[in-house]
Enzyme design. Structure first.
Site, PDB file in Angstrom:
ATOM      1  N   ASN A   1      -1.799  -0.159   7.120  1.00 45.02           N
ATOM      2  CA  ASN A   1      -1.313  -1.376   7.831  1.00 45.02           C
ATOM      3  C   ASN A   1      -0.280  -2.155   6.459  1.00 45.02           C
ATOM      4  O   ASN A   1      -0.629  -3.335   6.192  1.00 45.02           O
ATOM      5  CB  ASN A   1      -2.547  -2.543   8.079  1.00 45.02           C
ATOM      6  CG  ASN A   1      -3.582  -2.621   6.872  1.00 45.02           C
ATOM      7  OD1 ASN A   1      -3.611  -2.104   5.912  1.00 45.02           O
ATOM      8  ND2 ASN A   1      -4.482  -3.482   7.503  1.00 45.02           N
TER       9      ASN A   1
ATOM     10  N   LYS B   1       0.942  -1.203   0.220  1.00 46.61           N
ATOM     11  CA  LYS B   1       0.109   0.055   0.000  1.00 46.61           C
ATOM     12  C   LYS B   1       0.997   1.466  -0.016  1.00 46.61           C
ATOM     13  O   LYS B   1       1.982   1.314   0.099  1.00 46.61           O
ATOM     14  CB  LYS B   1      -0.726  -0.047   1.180  1.00 46.61           C
ATOM     15  CG  LYS B   1      -2.187  -1.108   1.146  1.00 46.61           C
ATOM     16  CD  LYS B   1      -3.023  -1.085   2.552  1.00 46.61           C
ATOM     17  CE  LYS B   1      -3.834  -2.186   2.397  1.00 46.61           C
ATOM     18  NZ  LYS B   1      -4.583  -2.163   3.568  1.00 46.61           N
TER      19      LYS B   1
END
Ligand code: DAT
Ligand code: MG
Length: 147
Positions: free
Chosen positions: A112, A9
């Site tokens: 995360n 991410k």
């Protein structure tokens, strides 16, 4: 052979963790079938995370995942979908075991580090959303018999 969709991410990319994360899956014995650095459009973000559209954090999630480049990958191997989820650790990094990616590198649920498909159905769906068939590479690794 099973395939899964994994994605570093924007927080993982910004923090320089692409190499660290891909190394874990390589060393485990999985095979990389495709990878690319890309920006996610708002439309793709909403489609990818469609199952969460009624959740209160959906807006933030879409904003976060489109906030910078991601590193999208397809990995192959025996039980790679469940094993990659196990290697990622629990969604909330505070509950993710040390030794897992989220357990080792993340603090809060919104940042995360990594996404991974959670079932064979979502793997097929997500691979199709992010990759064209011709972007995935079929090849043999000579060590396969040893893994
Ligand atoms: P996972 O990414 O482990 O599959 P998920 O599909 O339940 O977890 O949620 C997708 C992402 O949404 C997750 O990686 C981070 C974000 N998210 C989940 N629960 C959240 C919450 N309670 N608050 C903020 N973001 C959340
Ligand atoms: Mg999920």
């Amino acid at each position: 052979m099973e395939r899964t969709f994994l994605m570093v991410k924007p927080d993982g990319v910004q923090r320089g963790l692409i190499g660290e994360i891909t190394a874990r899956f390589e060393k485990k014995g999985f095979k990389l079938a495709g990878a690319k650095l890309m920006n996610i459009s708002e439309e793709l973000a909403k489609e990818h995370y469609g199952e969460h559209k009624e959740r209160p954090f959906f807006g933030e999630l879409v904003e976060f995942i489109t906030s910078g480049p991601v590193f999208a990958m397809v990995w192959e191997g025996k039980d790679v979908i469940a094993t990659a989820r196990f290697m990622m650790g629990k969604t909330n990094p505070a509950e993710a075991a040390p030794g897992t990616i989220r357990g080792d590198y993340a603090v809060q649920v919104s940042n995360n580090i990594i996404h991974g498909s959670d079932s064979p159905e979502s793997a097929v769906r997500e691979i199709g959303l992010f990759f064209k068939e011709e972007e995935l590479v079929a090849y043999d690794k000579s060590v396969a018999a040893w893994i």
